[in-house]
Design a protein around this motif. Structure first.
Motif, short mmCIF file in Angstrom:
data_model
loop_
_atom_site.label_atom_id
_atom_site.label_comp_id
_atom_site.label_asym_id
_atom_site.label_seq_id
_atom_site.Cartn_x
_atom_site.Cartn_y
_atom_site.Cartn_z
N ARG A 51 16.11 -5.39 -1.66
CA ARG A 51 15.10 -5.27 -2.71
C ARG A 51 13.79 -4.79 -2.08
O ARG A 51 13.37 -5.30 -1.02
N LEU A 52 13.15 -3.79 -2.70
CA LEU A 52 11.88 -3.28 -2.22
C LEU A 52 10.86 -3.31 -3.35
O LEU A 52 11.08 -2.71 -4.41
N LEU A 53 9.77 -4.01 -3.14
CA LEU A 53 8.70 -4.12 -4.12
C LEU A 53 7.54 -3.23 -3.67
O LEU A 53 7.10 -3.31 -2.52
N LEU A 54 7.06 -2.40 -4.57
CA LEU A 54 6.02 -1.44 -4.25
C LEU A 54 4.76 -1.73 -5.05
O LEU A 54 4.82 -1.91 -6.27
N MET A 55 3.62 -1.77 -4.36
CA MET A 55 2.33 -1.97 -5.01
C MET A 55 1.34 -0.93 -4.50
O MET A 55 1.42 -0.48 -3.35
N THR A 90 0.86 -1.19 0.00
CA THR A 90 0.00 0.00 0.00
C THR A 90 0.90 1.24 0.00
O THR A 90 1.01 1.92 1.01
N PHE A 91 1.52 1.52 -1.12
CA PHE A 91 2.54 2.56 -1.19
C PHE A 91 2.02 3.92 -0.74
O PHE A 91 2.72 4.64 -0.02
N GLY A 92 0.83 4.30 -1.15
CA GLY A 92 0.29 5.60 -0.76
C GLY A 92 1.14 6.73 -1.30
O GLY A 92 1.23 6.94 -2.50
N ARG A 93 1.80 7.43 -0.40
CA ARG A 93 2.75 8.47 -0.82
C ARG A 93 4.17 8.15 -0.37
O ARG A 93 5.06 8.98 -0.39
N GLY A 94 4.38 6.90 0.08
CA GLY A 94 5.73 6.39 0.23
C GLY A 94 6.42 6.59 1.55
O GLY A 94 7.63 6.33 1.65
N GLY A 95 5.70 7.01 2.58
CA GLY A 95 6.36 7.24 3.87
C GLY A 95 6.99 6.00 4.44
O GLY A 95 8.17 6.00 4.84
N HIS A 96 6.25 4.90 4.48
CA HIS A 96 6.80 3.65 5.01
C HIS A 96 7.86 3.09 4.06
O HIS A 96 8.89 2.56 4.50
N ALA A 97 7.62 3.21 2.76
CA ALA A 97 8.57 2.67 1.78
C ALA A 97 9.93 3.34 1.90
O ALA A 97 10.97 2.68 1.84
N ARG A 98 9.95 4.65 2.09
CA ARG A 98 11.23 5.36 2.23
C ARG A 98 11.99 4.88 3.45
O ARG A 98 13.22 4.74 3.43
N THR A 104 -2.61 7.26 -9.01
CA THR A 104 -1.88 8.45 -8.57
C THR A 104 -0.72 8.07 -7.66
O THR A 104 0.38 8.64 -7.75
N ALA A 105 -0.94 7.11 -6.79
CA ALA A 105 0.13 6.64 -5.91
C ALA A 105 1.25 6.01 -6.73
O ALA A 105 2.44 6.24 -6.45
N ILE A 106 0.89 5.23 -7.73
CA ILE A 106 1.90 4.59 -8.57
C ILE A 106 2.69 5.63 -9.35
O ILE A 106 3.91 5.49 -9.52
N ALA A 107 2.04 6.68 -9.80
CA ALA A 107 2.75 7.76 -10.50
C ALA A 107 3.78 8.41 -9.58
O ALA A 107 4.90 8.73 -10.01
N THR A 108 3.41 8.56 -8.31
CA THR A 108 4.36 9.11 -7.33
C THR A 108 5.54 8.17 -7.14
O THR A 108 6.70 8.60 -7.09
N ALA A 109 5.26 6.89 -7.03
CA ALA A 109 6.33 5.90 -6.86
C ALA A 109 7.26 5.89 -8.07
O ALA A 109 8.49 5.84 -7.92
N GLN A 110 6.70 5.95 -9.26
CA GLN A 110 7.52 5.95 -10.47
C GLN A 110 8.40 7.19 -10.53
O GLN A 110 9.59 7.10 -10.89
N ALA A 111 7.84 8.33 -10.18
CA ALA A 111 8.61 9.57 -10.25
C ALA A 111 9.78 9.57 -9.28
O ALA A 111 10.85 10.11 -9.58
N GLU A 112 9.62 8.93 -8.11
CA GLU A 112 10.67 8.98 -7.10
C GLU A 112 11.62 7.79 -7.13
O GLU A 112 12.81 7.94 -6.84
N PHE A 113 11.12 6.61 -7.50
CA PHE A 113 11.93 5.40 -7.31
C PHE A 113 12.24 4.62 -8.58
O PHE A 113 12.94 3.61 -8.51
N ALA A 114 11.74 5.07 -9.72
CA ALA A 114 11.93 4.28 -10.95
C ALA A 114 13.39 4.05 -11.29
O ALA A 114 13.75 3.04 -11.91
N ASP A 115 14.26 4.97 -10.90
CA ASP A 115 15.68 4.86 -11.24
C ASP A 115 16.50 4.12 -10.19
O ASP A 115 17.71 3.95 -10.35
N ASP A 116 15.86 3.69 -9.10
CA ASP A 116 16.58 2.97 -8.05
C ASP A 116 16.59 1.48 -8.41
O ASP A 116 15.53 0.85 -8.48
N PRO A 117 17.76 0.87 -8.66
CA PRO A 117 17.80 -0.53 -9.08
C PRO A 117 17.30 -1.51 -8.02
O PRO A 117 17.04 -2.67 -8.33
N ARG A 118 17.15 -1.05 -6.79
CA ARG A 118 16.66 -1.93 -5.73
C ARG A 118 15.14 -2.00 -5.69
O ARG A 118 14.58 -2.81 -4.94
#
Length: 318
Positions: free
Chosen positions: A51-55, A32-40, A60-74
């Motif tokens: 490795r961190l998997l985000l769902m 439950t990525f939401g806006r990524g507080g727990h994920a960060r 809108t939440a996924i767009a936020t995740a892509q914008a912030e974490f898409a380039d992180d290989p983990r």
């Protein structure tokens, strides 16, 4: 303004992440990525081999995740309900931890156009995934009085559900329910102000949201999937926000703990092999957190660990 300040405050952040017992080279899923507080917070504890998997089901939440974490290989990102986590190939290697922060997120509540809140007039939508499914307006347009009553009682424990349902069915003959303000006004008219500090539409809006999003079914499916994908010793960390969710999580952990409470009047029931053990007791937000973030006041955190192997059966009598 105060509402917007709450937008990015993750609930029980320290406790939920501590519950995962994050290892630097582990594999974790935030369903439950939401806006990524727990994920960060989880990602900050991972090393290069982690490795961190985000769902999330919310685009809108996924767009936020892509914008912030898409380039992180983990990091890997998937737009989907966490109920389908076992169908994601990334989870096939096993997980060291699964984090679920249930219910509607603060950004979803704060964005009036999503239709989750009765505090502002907006389209009566309530879908977490706006790309599929029927909205709350769609449901109210075709559901019978009995169906609406059952939803309001089962998912909102609304004791005036029958009166509300009857009024909805009567009024929709001339004016379909398409706006949150329209529905909230009807409920206030039917029920009146009965609980100090609580809008009379609170329970009904919760019930409709749960029904529209199939939240309790998704929770059960997600918990089952998490147990299947967790490695022995892996942790499940779940934050709930109302009694229906928390009861489902509590019973799930109990039912997978190898214990069963048999009735004195019925035949003995044999427990299934134990797969989980509760880690400590239910945890609640501190006074300091609820003062800073009032939306955390109803949160309950439960943590469980997958057992190293299935243990012998246990039996008991209530």
């Amino acid at each position: 303004m105060a509402e917007q300040q709450l937008r990015h405050i993750p609930v029980m952040l320290g406790e939920a992440v501590e519950g995962l017992s994050v290892q630097s080279d582990g594999r974790y899923l935030d369903g439950t990525f939401g806006r990524g507080g727990h994920a960060r917070a989880v990602l900050s504890r991972l090393g290069p081999a982690g490795r961190l998997l985000l769902m999330d089901r919310d685009p809108t939440a996924i767009a936020t995740a892509q914008a912030e974490f898409a380039d992180d290989p983990r990091v890997s990102i998937r737009h989907a309900n966490f109920s389908s986590l076992a169908e994601w190939d990334e989870t096939a290697a096993g997980l060291d931890g699964v984090l679920l922060d249930l219910g509607v997120s603060s950004p979803q509540l704060d964005e009036a156009a999503r239709g989750f809140s009765f505090m502002a007039d907006a389209p009566l939508d309530m879908r977490m995934d706006t790309t599929q499914g029927e909205s709350a307006a769609d449901f109210l347009a075709h559901a019978s009085e009995r169906e609406i009553t059952e939803v309001l009682w089962s998912f909102g424990e609304e004791r005036h559900g029958r009166r509300i349902a009857r009024a909805i069915v009567a009024d929709r003959e001339t004016t379909p329910f398409t706006r949150t303000g329209q529905l909230a006004a009807l409920i206030e008219r039917v029920v009146g102000r009965r609980e100090p500090g609580k809008h009379p539409a609170t329970r009904s809006f919760q019930a409709l949201r749960i029904r529209v999003n199939g939240e309790l079914d998704a929770l059960q499916q997600g918990l089952n999937a998490a147990v299947e994908r967790l490695k022995p010793g892996g942790r499940l960390s779940v934050i709930s926000f109302h009694s229906l969710e928390d009861r489902a999580v509590k019973l799930f952990i109990r039912d997978h703990s190898g214990r069963v409470n048999n009735s004195r009047r019925g035949p003995p029931v044999q427990a299934a092999p134990a797969r989980l053990v509760a880690v400590g007791k239910a945890q609640f937000p501190s006074d300091a957190e609820t003062a800073t973030n009032p939306r955390s006041r109803s949160a309950v955190l439960r943590v469980a660990e997958k057992l190293l192997e299935q243990t012998p059966l246990h039996e008991g009598r209530a």
